[in-house]
Each structure stands twice: as structure tokens, then as C-alpha cells.
Design a protein around this motif. Structure first.
Motif, mmCIF file in Angstrom:
data_model
loop_
_atom_site.group_PDB
_atom_site.id
_atom_site.type_symbol
_atom_site.label_atom_id
_atom_site.label_comp_id
_atom_site.label_asym_id
_atom_site.label_seq_id
_atom_site.Cartn_x
_atom_site.Cartn_y
_atom_site.Cartn_z
ATOM 1 N N GLU A 51 42.045 53.830 -1.888
ATOM 2 C CA GLU A 51 42.650 54.878 -1.075
ATOM 3 C C GLU A 51 41.728 56.077 -0.915
ATOM 4 N N ARG A 101 41.362 57.282 -10.099
ATOM 5 C CA ARG A 101 41.310 57.807 -8.736
ATOM 6 C C ARG A 101 40.304 58.938 -8.611
ATOM 7 N N ARG A 113 49.794 51.538 3.983
ATOM 8 C CA ARG A 113 49.173 52.421 3.007
ATOM 9 C C ARG A 113 50.180 53.478 2.572
ATOM 10 N N LYS A 116 51.414 56.452 4.909
ATOM 11 C CA LYS A 116 50.888 56.195 6.251
ATOM 12 C C LYS A 116 51.890 55.330 7.015
ATOM 13 N N ASN A 156 44.745 50.437 -5.313
ATOM 14 C CA ASN A 156 44.988 51.562 -4.411
ATOM 15 C C ASN A 156 44.371 52.849 -4.947
#
Length: 524
Positions: free
Chosen positions: A210, A100, A221, A224, A206
């Protein structure tokens, strides 16, 4: 010395030939062997690992008589104290966190080594536990409970097949659910192992996408929720100069999206061909309906864990990035956007902007195999200034539009200020009461506590979603409908006597929660 990718890969628990770093992040634009540098191998007498003495000293540290000498690391190799030697739960989370952060640092980075995150047994176990135990089984009839009887053995076998490339996707079982307008929505029910692997892949992807998805995208999501999308829309209308609203819906989105474009969009960030092949397997698996297998040429079947993510990736490149550029470069006034899956609302200050964007959006969608639903896509006058202008012209209140189960209305607070009133869509409310009536008829002879517990759960779930400010009357109307349906059902138990209202009011007071507001939004 010779660069040996086999031993280099095995040292860090990777497959042979994977050009990855220790943390599992691959770089498509970097080679696996630095130029002008020789890389040591695990040849004879040249181990890269520490050699730990097996015979310990037989005396205290100051009086060692038979000390045994160990061997340190090979020259040039540093100790990797921060690297997990086995794939533990902490290592799994840390690996995706590094993915990430790398995706966040470089928006153009392509990740070439992701599959080991997918076939990690710990991740597969977490994916299994995240599934609904009561969900319908796929074409193989495998249930969540039966699979869990030999969970570790089954997950290890699944992990091995994923690692070796022997995993095969199964066709999905076609099912249908009735929509609020009476039409049938086709759904696909994957087999259990496909659900597990898809959920694991979603967790990995993700971590990458993301960091790229825009703020006005809310559909399926993490963090969300639909209520955040509703609040964002109401806040945008209240705080920005919104006079026109484009309420849009994409026609049969999940059935018509172009798979070639979808794969190309995924490859913007995913360079691991093995993960791309997994997605292609699910897309090409086909559906089984009425005992006959049918190949699907376009779209992605709704019902799988991977479908919402694929939809968001597709619309991110087709719609989100495009509309973001459009409102910065071409719009003359304020523009707000809120998208939830394939439903989106765009607010405009000027009608000319709205008409221009609608025309260009149709061309944009046509390029990527999509089309707007002609009956559900409308451009209406809506907003504070719109309400004032229509009142001045004697045309009454502005039109309303539906979004995420709510009808949005131009209204006023008790102090006379403009606000956006959200009420439960009448079609949704009527459809839910009809569904409850069907269930009660089927459970006609069950005890009162069983039926009361069911209705309590229905009322609680309804309020958890629809109990927003200015919607208390619709909530009360739904509760009254539940009481009426229950009374009619109980009266059918006897051919001679109906349940009296005094008795019914007591049952409703005991079992059905009173109407109340559960959500406090930003426009209260």
C-alpha cells in the motif's frame, strides 16, 4: 563467545535462523551477526534475562532484615521495556505498523521475516471474523458456523501448521455467475481455512504494497471505493484538457496473467520465502469442477481473498508504473489515468498521444502475457472541447463509454456548464430486474412482509451504489421496474384476479423506498 542463532531467535519469539529484529522486520542486505562483535548467549550463569527474587523482604523498606538480592541484565544488554513479551492484539498491530513505516522509508527494502505475522492467532481470528458467514463452502464442506464451534482450537492448529510448514492448500471449487452481457464468469470457492490464511496474508502484504501503489489505482484497496474512482475520473475530465478517452479492458485478465512474473513482482518487496511458498501453493492448487481436478497453468482464480491483491501487484508493475513514466516523458499534453482492478480509463489532450500510447501498451501487455479486449477497448472523442468541436461540425454529441456500472455522457448543468453525466448502464439495470423477477417467482407463496422486506433491501442496495447526481431518472426507472415485477408476481397467486394498482401503490409506498440521490460527488 559463539553466535548462537537458536537461542537468539527464541529470546524474541522467532523461529531458529530468522534474521529479524525485535519488531519482526527482516533485512535481506544485512547479516545476522555484526562483524567484529561477539554476541552473548544464554549459557550457564549468563542469562540475558532479569532474575526476580522469589522471597520478599519480611519488613518495611527501611527495616529489611532478610532482603533477597536479584540479578540484573547481563552486561551490554539493555532493558526492552517497549517490547511485548507475548503476541497480544496491540503487539500485532504495532508489528505491522512498523513494517509499513519501514516500507514507506525505503522503497527498495525487502522483508525477510513476515510469516510470524501471518500465523499469529490474533490475526487469524480477525481474518475469520472478517469472512462472510453465509459464503459458500469449499470442496471440504466446512462452513463458517461449524468451524467457529471450536474456533480457538482450530485456529491454534492452523497456526501451528503454518509455523511448521505443514499447511497445505486445497483445490478451489469452480462456480459460475452470469454477467450482464449473458456470458458466464468463472469463480473459485476456496475452503474456509484457505480463506482465513489468504486474508491474513493480504493484511500483511498490504502493509508493504500500500505504500507503493499509485494514487490512480482504486481496485480493492483499503479506503479506495468505486465512487472515489468515479469522482476522480469525472474531476480529471472536468479540470484537465481531456479531449480523447481510451476505455480499455484486459481480456480474461485473472485467467491469463503469467505466474512467473507475478512471483517475481512479489519478490521485489517480499524476501520471506515461506510467504512466497504460500502464494505458490494457492496458485498451484488447481480447481475441482464436475468431480474432476484440473491443474491451471496460468492466472489466479477469482473468488479468493488473495486474488485482488495479486492482481493489483501485477498491474502495478506492468501498467501503473509504466504509464506513470510514459505520461511524464513522452506525452505532449495532459494525460489522466484511473484504474479499478483490470478496468481502466485514460484521458488525453491530443489524439496523437492516445494512438501512440495504445500501440505501445499493446506491446507492453504482450510481453507480460496480457491482451486488450478488442470489443471493449475503444478510443473515442470525449470532453468539453470535444463536445464543442462535434457540435460545430454538426456531428452531434460525443460517444459514451461505460465504467464501473455507469454510462458516462457529455452533458450540461442547468446553468449551461459542461459536466460529465453518469447513468446506470441499461444492461446492468435490466439484468438486475431479471434477477429480482427470478427470486420473486421462487418465493411466490411467501407472505407480503417477507417479499416487501426483500424488495426494500434490493432498492436500498441499488441506491447505495447508483444514486449519484444526474442519475435520478434511472433510479426511478429501476423502482418502477421493481413495482411492476412485484405486481406480476402477486397476480400469479390467483388465476381469476389481478392485483389492482391502488393496492399495488400502497404496497410500494410501504415497502419500496422512494428514489433519491445518496451520493454527492465533486462535479455536482
Amino acid at each position: 563467545m559463539i553466535w548462537d542463532p537458536v537461542h537468539a531467535g527464541k529470546r524474541h519469539g522467532r523461529e531458529p535462523g530468522d534474521p529479524t529484529s525485535v519488531c519482526g522486520i527482516g533485512f535481506a542486505d544485512r547479516g545476522t551477526k555484526p562483524e567484529g562483535r561477539e554476541v552473548p548467549t544464554n549459557g550457564r550463569g549468563k542469562s540475558d534475562s532479569l532474575v526476580v527474587p522469589k522471597k520478599l523482604p519480611n519488613k518495611a523498606a527501611d527495616e529489611v532484615a532478610e532482603g533477597v538480592e536479584g540479578r540484573g541484565l547481563a552486561k551490554g544488554n539493555s532493558r526492552e521495556d517497549g517490547v511485548f513479551r507475548t503476541q497480544s492484539r496491540e503487539d500485532t498491530k504495532a508489528g505491522l505498523e512498523r513494517v509499513r513505516k519501514a516500507a514507506e522509508r525505503d522503497g527498495r527494502q525487502r522483508f525477510t521475516a513476515l510469516l510470524h505475522h501471518v500465523y499469529d492467532v490474533e490475526r487469524l481470528r480477525a481474518a475469520y471474523r472478517a469472512l462472510n458467514p453465509k459464503a459458500a463452502a469449499g470442496i471440504d464442506g466446512e462452513t463458517w458456523k461449524h468451524y467457529g464451534e471450536k474456533l480457538e482450537e482450530n485456529l491454534q492448529d492452523l497456526s501451528d501448521r503454518l509455523r511448521r510448514g505443514a499447511y497445505r492448500a486445497s483445490p478451489v471449487r469452480r462456480a459460475y455467475i452470469t454477467k450482464a452481457d449473458g456470458r458466464q464468469r468463472p469463480l473459485g470457492v476456496p475452503v474456509l481455512e484457505d480463506k482465513i490464511v489468504q486474508r491474513a496474508v493480504v493484511g500483511v502484504l498490504n502493509a508493504i504494497f500500500e505504500t507503493e501503489f499509485v494514487g490512480f489505482s482504486y481496485g480493492f484497496r483499503p479506503g479506495k471505493s468505486p465512487h472515489l474512482a468515479l469522482d476522480a475520473l469525472a474531476t480529471g475530465i472536468l479540470t484537465r484538457k481531456v479531449n480523447w478517452v481510451l476505455d480499455a479492458d484486459i481480456r480474461s485478465f485473472f485467467d491469463t496473467l503469467d505466474r512467473r512474473w507475478l512471483v517475481e513482482f512479489l519478490e521485489h518487496r517480499v524476501g520471506d520465502r515461506r510467504v512466497i511458498r504460500l502464494v505458490k501453493k494457492w496458485l498451484a492448487a488447481g480447481v475441482l469442477e464436475g468431480g474432476e481436478w484440473r491443474q491451471t497453468e496460468a492466472g489466479t482464480v477469482q473468488g479468493g481473498s488473495i486474488s485482488p491483491l495479486l492482481a493489483n501487484v501485477y498491474l502495478h508493475y506492468v501498467f501503473d508504473t509504466w504509464v506513470g513514466r510514459w505520461r511524464k516523458r513522452q506525452a505532449k499534453g495532459d494525460v489522466i489515468v484511473v484504474r479499478f482492478a483490470d478496468d481502466f480509463v485514460v484521458g488525453f489532450e491530443h489524439r496523437a498521444d492516445a494512438e501512440q500510447m495504445l500501440a505501445e501498451l499493446k506491446e507492453r501487455f504482450q510481453k507480460f502475457g496480457l491482451a486488450l479486449h478488442s470489443e471493449k477497448t475503444r478510443l473515442i472523442e470525449f470532453g468539453r472541447q470535444a463536445a464543442e468541436e462535434r457540435e460545430r461540425r454538426g456531428e452531434g454529441k460525443p460517444e459514451t463509454f461505460d465504467f464501473l456500472g455507469f454510462t458516462h455522457i457529455c452533458g450540461k448543468t442547468r446553468s449551461g456548464r459542461f459536466t460529465v453525466v453518469r447513468q446506470t448502464m441499461r444492461k446492468r439495470l435490466a439484468a438486475k430486474l431479471k434477477a429480482v423477477k427470478t427470486v420473486l417467482r421462487r418465493r411466490l407463496n411467501e407472505p407480503i412482509p417477507a417479499l416487501g422486506g426483500y424488495l426494500r433491501a434490493v432498492m436500498t442496495g441499488h441506491m447505495n451504489y447508483y444514486a449519484v447526481p444526474f442519475n435520478i431518472r434511472a433510479i426511478q426507472r429501476f423502482r418502477n421496474g421493481l413495482v411492476l415485477v412485484w405486481r406480476k408476481t402477486l397476480s400469479r397467486r390467483s388465476q381469476t384476479a389481478r392485483v389492482k394498482w391502488d393496492r399495488m401503490k400502497e404496497l410500494a409506498r410501504r415497502w419500496i423506498p422512494p428514489a433519491r440521490i445518496c451520493h454527492l460527488s465533486m462535479n455536482t
